[in-house]
Structures are given as C-alpha cells and as structure tokens.
Design an enzyme around this catalytic site. Structure first.
Site, PDB file in Angstrom:
ATOM      1  CD  GLU A  39      -3.319  -0.422   1.969  1.00 51.82           C
ATOM      2  OE1 GLU A  39      -3.313   0.674   2.581  1.00 51.82           O
ATOM      3  OE2 GLU A  39      -4.230  -1.246   2.078  1.00 51.82           O
ATOM      4  CG  HIS A 101      -5.202   4.692   1.735  1.00 53.26           C
ATOM      5  ND1 HIS A 101      -6.241   5.495   2.170  1.00 53.26           N
ATOM      6  CD2 HIS A 101      -5.649   3.420   1.840  1.00 53.26           C
ATOM      7  CE1 HIS A 101      -7.260   4.733   2.532  1.00 53.26           C
ATOM      8  NE2 HIS A 101      -6.932   3.465   2.330  1.00 53.26           N
ATOM      9  CG  HIS A 103      -7.911  -0.158  -0.301  1.00 57.27           C
ATOM     10  ND1 HIS A 103      -9.213  -0.251   0.122  1.00 57.27           N
ATOM     11  CD2 HIS A 103      -7.239   0.415   0.720  1.00 57.27           C
ATOM     12  CE1 HIS A 103      -9.327   0.258   1.345  1.00 57.27           C
ATOM     13  NE2 HIS A 103      -8.142   0.668   1.725  1.00 57.27           N
ATOM     14  CG  ASP A 114      -9.315   2.762   4.808  1.00 60.05           C
ATOM     15  OD1 ASP A 114      -8.118   2.786   5.171  1.00 60.05           O
ATOM     16  OD2 ASP A 114      -9.713   2.131   3.813  1.00 60.05           O
TER      17      ASP A 114
END
Length: 158
Positions: A39, A101, A103, A114
């Site tokens: 990630e 971010h 996934h 999250d």
C-alpha cells in the site's frame, strides 16, 4: 482507468473535487497491480475555490513510511515538508486538503480502519478529501465535520 486530462467528482450537494492530470498520473504509479505490491499513501495539496476543491499536488511514499500489503502508515517527515513547500510557492493558495492511499482491489471502498482513522485524524471544520486508489478505479469522498460523503465521477458537462 480511462485516460483523461483531469477527473471531476461531485457530491449530492453539488460540491466538486477536481483532480488535476499530473496528480492522477503520479497516483497511478502506486497502484497495487501485483501480489507483492505494498500500500502507498500521501497527503493531498490543493486550492479551495468556494465550496469546491482542486487537487494540485500530493506527497508520495518515502523514507519513514511503514508499508505492507494491506496497511500503510504515513510516518515520513517529507509529507509535511511537501505541504509547506507548496503553501509558500503558491503564496498561500495551496494547502493541505486531505489524504490518499491505495488498496489492492479493482474497485476500492473504505475499510472500517480507514473510516476510523479519518474520524480520528482528519479533523477540520472545513471540507477535506479522502481518496482510495484501486487497480481500476478511485473512491473519493469529502469529509465535512464528522460526515464522510462519497462522491461520484462526472463529466465536465454535468
């Protein structure tokens, strides 16, 4: 994801978030396309234009960040440094407006972790943006006070 010059997202109240082309292209480099991809995360830097936000720049993973397949912790000092540089170089127009971010899924959606992190750490009276980058799509939301509102991608003519 289709090739575009910029992406536009709108919420149910008609508020817009624009992601400029160069920002999108940088984010796309961090998609988790292989089973060993970690990630990635960073901050979003942009301009507030009335109730709308334009994402003009971002920080990317670097030294100090903790990354694994299913988690990322943005610990590097370079993220704050990038915000400060953009603020001063834009005479204060560009500022921290949220975070992004990745996934490891085609069509991402926020995890419980999250949502909890955004509620606890993305605290502001003014709207902020959260983006999750999947392999084929983006999930985008505005956080206002304690409400997270998902946005939908629209064409420029909508």
């Amino acid at each position: 994801m289709k090739t575009v010059s910029e992406l536009v997202f709108k919420d149910k109240d008609g508020k817009i978030v624009v992601i400029l082309e160069h920002v999108l292209n940088i984010m796309l480099n961090y998609r988790q396309l292989t089973p060993t991809s970690f990630e990635a995360a960073g901050v979003l830097i942009g301009e507030r234009r009335g109730p709308h936000l334009v994402i003009c720049d971002l920080s990317v993973p670097g030294i100090g960040d903790i990354r694994s397949r299913y988690q990322v912790n943005r610990k590097g000092k370079h993220h704050q440094k990038k915000v400060v540089e953009c603020f001063y170089s834009s005479n204060g127009f560009q500022q921290y407006v949220g975070e992004w971010h990745t996934h490891p899924e085609d069509y991402p959606s926020p995890s419980f972790l999250d949502k909890q992190s955004w509620r606890d750490n993305l605290v502001a009276d003014i709207p902020m943006v959260t983006i999750i980058l999947g392999r084929k799509a983006l999930w985008v939301a505005r956080k206002e006070n304690n409400k997270i509102r998902e946005m939908r991608e629209v064409s420029l003519s909508e």
